[in-house]
Design a protein around this motif. Structure first.
Motif, PDB file in Angstrom:
ATOM      1  N   GLU A 141     -34.043  17.180  -6.222  1.00 21.84           N
ATOM      2  CA  GLU A 141     -33.732  16.734  -7.568  1.00 21.84           C
ATOM      3  C   GLU A 141     -33.930  17.918  -8.541  1.00 21.84           C
ATOM      4  N   LEU A 142     -33.117  17.937  -9.566  1.00 23.49           N
ATOM      5  CA  LEU A 142     -33.352  18.912 -10.640  1.00 23.49           C
ATOM      6  C   LEU A 142     -34.592  18.479 -11.420  1.00 23.49           C
ATOM      7  N   ASP A 143     -35.091  19.361 -12.267  1.00 22.16           N
ATOM      8  CA  ASP A 143     -36.223  19.005 -13.122  1.00 22.16           C
ATOM      9  C   ASP A 143     -35.862  17.712 -13.891  1.00 22.16           C
ATOM     10  N   PRO A 144     -36.759  16.710 -13.902  1.00 25.62           N
ATOM     11  CA  PRO A 144     -36.426  15.415 -14.534  1.00 25.62           C
ATOM     12  C   PRO A 144     -36.004  15.547 -16.000  1.00 25.62           C
ATOM     13  N   GLU A 145     -36.589  16.502 -16.706  1.00 23.09           N
ATOM     14  CA  GLU A 145     -36.202  16.684 -18.119  1.00 23.09           C
ATOM     15  C   GLU A 145     -34.761  17.187 -18.216  1.00 23.09           C
ATOM     16  N   ASP A 146     -34.348  18.053 -17.276  1.00 22.83           N
ATOM     17  CA  ASP A 146     -32.966  18.544 -17.282  1.00 22.83           C
ATOM     18  C   ASP A 146     -32.001  17.416 -16.930  1.00 22.83           C
ATOM     19  N   THR A 147     -32.383  16.596 -15.941  1.00 16.05           N
ATOM     20  CA  THR A 147     -31.510  15.472 -15.560  1.00 16.05           C
ATOM     21  C   THR A 147     -31.357  14.514 -16.742  1.00 16.05           C
ATOM     22  N   ALA A 148     -32.454  14.271 -17.450  1.00 15.45           N
ATOM     23  CA  ALA A 148     -32.385  13.367 -18.608  1.00 15.45           C
ATOM     24  C   ALA A 148     -31.474  13.960 -19.687  1.00 15.45           C
ATOM     25  N   LEU A 149     -31.553  15.271 -19.881  1.00 13.64           N
ATOM     26  CA  LEU A 149     -30.701  15.920 -20.898  1.00 13.64           C
ATOM     27  C   LEU A 149     -29.223  15.860 -20.484  1.00 13.64           C
ATOM     28  N   ILE A 150     -28.975  16.071 -19.192  1.00  9.28           N
ATOM     29  CA  ILE A 150     -27.589  15.983 -18.686  1.00  9.28           C
ATOM     30  C   ILE A 150     -27.048  14.560 -18.952  1.00  9.28           C
ATOM     31  N   ARG A 151     -27.866  13.555 -18.666  1.00  8.51           N
ATOM     32  CA  ARG A 151     -27.448  12.148 -18.904  1.00  8.51           C
ATOM     33  C   ARG A 151     -27.185  11.908 -20.398  1.00  8.51           C
ATOM     34  N   LYS A 152     -28.077  12.396 -21.229  1.00  5.93           N
ATOM     35  CA  LYS A 152     -27.963  12.148 -22.674  1.00  5.93           C
ATOM     36  C   LYS A 152     -26.676  12.778 -23.218  1.00  5.93           C
ATOM     37  N   ILE A 153     -26.434  14.036 -22.842  1.00  5.92           N
ATOM     38  CA  ILE A 153     -25.246  14.721 -23.384  1.00  5.92           C
ATOM     39  C   ILE A 153     -23.976  14.114 -22.800  1.00  5.92           C
ATOM     40  N   THR A 154     -24.012  13.721 -21.530  1.00  6.31           N
ATOM     41  CA  THR A 154     -22.845  13.072 -20.917  1.00  6.31           C
ATOM     42  C   THR A 154     -22.475  11.819 -21.717  1.00  6.31           C
ATOM     43  N   GLN A 155     -23.488  11.035 -22.078  1.00  2.00           N
ATOM     44  CA  GLN A 155     -23.218   9.808 -22.853  1.00  2.00           C
ATOM     45  C   GLN A 155     -22.721  10.142 -24.250  1.00  2.00           C
ATOM     46  N   GLU A 156     -23.397  11.089 -24.900  1.00  2.00           N
ATOM     47  CA  GLU A 156     -23.014  11.443 -26.275  1.00  2.00           C
ATOM     48  C   GLU A 156     -21.587  11.986 -26.344  1.00  2.00           C
ATOM     49  N   ARG A 157     -21.179  12.713 -25.299  1.00  2.23           N
ATOM     50  CA  ARG A 157     -19.873  13.383 -25.346  1.00  2.23           C
ATOM     51  C   ARG A 157     -18.781  12.565 -24.649  1.00  2.23           C
ATOM     52  N   GLY A 158     -19.114  11.322 -24.274  1.00  5.97           N
ATOM     53  CA  GLY A 158     -18.090  10.398 -23.775  1.00  5.97           C
ATOM     54  C   GLY A 158     -17.770  10.518 -22.303  1.00  5.97           C
TER      55      GLY A 158
ATOM     56  N   TYR B 114     -28.879  26.324 -29.406  1.00  4.57           N
ATOM     57  CA  TYR B 114     -27.948  27.061 -30.291  1.00  4.57           C
ATOM     58  C   TYR B 114     -27.063  26.063 -31.033  1.00  4.57           C
ATOM     59  N   GLY B 115     -26.760  24.938 -30.365  1.00  6.37           N
ATOM     60  CA  GLY B 115     -26.041  23.857 -31.038  1.00  6.37           C
ATOM     61  C   GLY B 115     -24.656  23.608 -30.462  1.00  6.37           C
ATOM     62  N   ALA B 116     -24.312  22.320 -30.330  1.00  5.76           N
ATOM     63  CA  ALA B 116     -23.031  21.945 -29.728  1.00  5.76           C
ATOM     64  C   ALA B 116     -21.850  22.458 -30.551  1.00  5.76           C
ATOM     65  N   ASP B 117     -21.963  22.387 -31.887  1.00  6.49           N
ATOM     66  CA  ASP B 117     -20.853  22.866 -32.734  1.00  6.49           C
ATOM     67  C   ASP B 117     -20.680  24.375 -32.587  1.00  6.49           C
ATOM     68  N   ALA B 118     -21.820  25.076 -32.495  1.00  7.79           N
ATOM     69  CA  ALA B 118     -21.762  26.527 -32.334  1.00  7.79           C
ATOM     70  C   ALA B 118     -21.129  26.888 -30.989  1.00  7.79           C
ATOM     71  N   VAL B 119     -21.449  26.114 -29.954  1.00  6.60           N
ATOM     72  CA  VAL B 119     -20.856  26.366 -28.626  1.00  6.60           C
ATOM     73  C   VAL B 119     -19.332  26.215 -28.714  1.00  6.60           C
ATOM     74  N   ASP B 120     -18.871  25.160 -29.369  1.00 13.93           N
ATOM     75  CA  ASP B 120     -17.416  24.971 -29.490  1.00 13.93           C
ATOM     76  C   ASP B 120     -16.772  26.085 -30.329  1.00 13.93           C
ATOM     77  N   ARG B 121     -17.499  26.508 -31.346  1.00 22.66           N
ATOM     78  CA  ARG B 121     -16.984  27.627 -32.175  1.00 22.66           C
ATOM     79  C   ARG B 121     -16.853  28.898 -31.328  1.00 22.66           C
ATOM     80  N   ILE B 122     -17.870  29.167 -30.499  1.00 24.37           N
ATOM     81  CA  ILE B 122     -17.841  30.364 -29.638  1.00 24.37           C
ATOM     82  C   ILE B 122     -16.711  30.250 -28.620  1.00 24.37           C
TER      83      ILE B 122
END
Ligand code: CP
Length: 338
Positions: A211-228, A12-20
């Motif tokens: 362990e969570l699904d490896p793709e989910d763990t990778a996404l959690i890591r990616k967003i954690t880094q992107e969002r500081g 749905y998108g990070a900006d849309a989530v913040d808007r909601i």
């Protein structure tokens, strides 16, 4: 115009989530009235619910709309979800027609479908919810699928902000807990993604094999880094995980290694009953008062002790209340007339 489904918060998108979430704050303050007059939401529950069902029905009512609930196999026809199925057994209605028809009656359609079958490689594709969205001409809301619970994720993102103020760099601990049954990984993955979106440092504390699904763990890591938020730490000691925790999200989930084989999984988890949220563990968190979260329903004294659930650190009821406010905002964003 192409329709916009809410299958995952990330799509749905990070900006849309913040808007909601900004809108949810205003909704919660009573500053937004109406906006869904003459709109209809149809919600399909292939699995049970208390909060999701009630909060969406309430949300539609509060803004002038109407909600219809269907429980295939109980109060409506039993559904077939496989493409190409020869329907000569118990299933009466194919998801293709069901989704298409509901899309003609309603302005937005929700569907809940927990993981099914015995192959995680199949279940992880979330094909029931995604097929449903493909066959439905109106926007679809994921009310919890095998991979995600995005409405819970919105509520958790808001609850973390309310409880912690500035969430950036604060420590979020996802604590695996014992449970008599193997539960889906949708909520823990979504909760960690909520913390990642909030720029938090994340600790995932789980026993070996959970362990969570490896793709989910990778996404959690990616967003954690992107969002500081810095790092995602994976630990196998629930006591060590508590150090400096600002929020502890307690949740049980099944081992994906044993997906679809509950008896084998049960034997694997037999020695893990000590994995639960206790007063002693709460005392080890930052200032002894981390916010303790859980999506509910919770098994008392199995996942979280009474003393914690009934104490001042428990955020579980506020979290459940926020389901209502974020979903009011989500519906206004998707189909509202504001
Ligand atoms: N947290 C949650 O989704 O609750 P229900 O299963 O009761 O809807």
């Amino acid at each position: 115009m192409t329709k916009r489904d809410f299958i995952t918060a990330e799509e749905y998108g990070a900006d849309a989530v913040d808007r909601i979430l900004d809108l949810a704050v205003k909704v919660k303050q009573g500053k937004v009235l109406g906006g869904l007059e003459r709109k209809v939401m149809a919600n399909v529950f292939l699995d049970p619910s208390l909060r999701t069902r009630t909060s969406f029905e309430t949300a539609m009512f509060l803004h002038g709309g109407h909600a219809v609930v269907l429980e295939p196999g109980r109060s409506s026809w039993t559904w077939e979800t496989e493409s190409g199925a020869v329907m000569d057994k118990d299933t009466v209605e194919h998801i293709r027609e069901a989704a298409a028809v509901l899309g003609r009656y309603a302005d937005v359609v929700g569907i809940r479908s927990f993981p099914r079958g015995s192959d995680w490689n199949v279940a992880r594709e979330d094909h029931i919810v995604r097929d449903f969205a493909r066959f439905c001409e109106k926007p679809v809301v994921n009310l919890e699928s095998a991979r995600r619970h995005p409405c819970q994720q919105l509520a958790d993102t808001l609850t973390l902000r309310e409880k912690l103020g500035d969430t950036k760099g604060k420590r979020f601990v996802l604590l695996w807990s014992w449970h008599p049954k193997p539960l889906p990984t949708a909520v823990p993955a979504s909760a960690a993604l909520a913390a990642a979106h909030n720029g938090m440092e994340i600790v995932i504390a789980r026993p070996e094999g959970y362990e969570l699904d490896p793709e989910d763990t990778a996404l959690i890591r990616k967003i954690t880094q992107e969002r500081g938020g810095g790092f995602v730490h994976i630990m196998d000691d629930p006591d060590e995980a508590m150090a400096s925790a600002d929020a502890v999200y307690v949740k049980s989930w099944g081992s994906l290694k044993y997906f679809g084989h509950p008896e084998e999984e049960k034997a694997h988890r037999a020695g893990l009953r000590d994995w639960r949220m206790t007063e002693q563990r709460l005392r080890s968190t930052r200032g002894g008062k981390a916010a303790v979260m859980h999506c509910l329903p919770v098994r008392r004294n199995v996942e979280i002790d009474d003393a914690v659930l009934d104490g001042p650190s428990s955020a579980v009821i506020d979290e459940a209340e926020n389901r209502l406010h974020v979903q009011r905002a989500l519906l206004l964003d998707m189909i509202g007339k504001l």
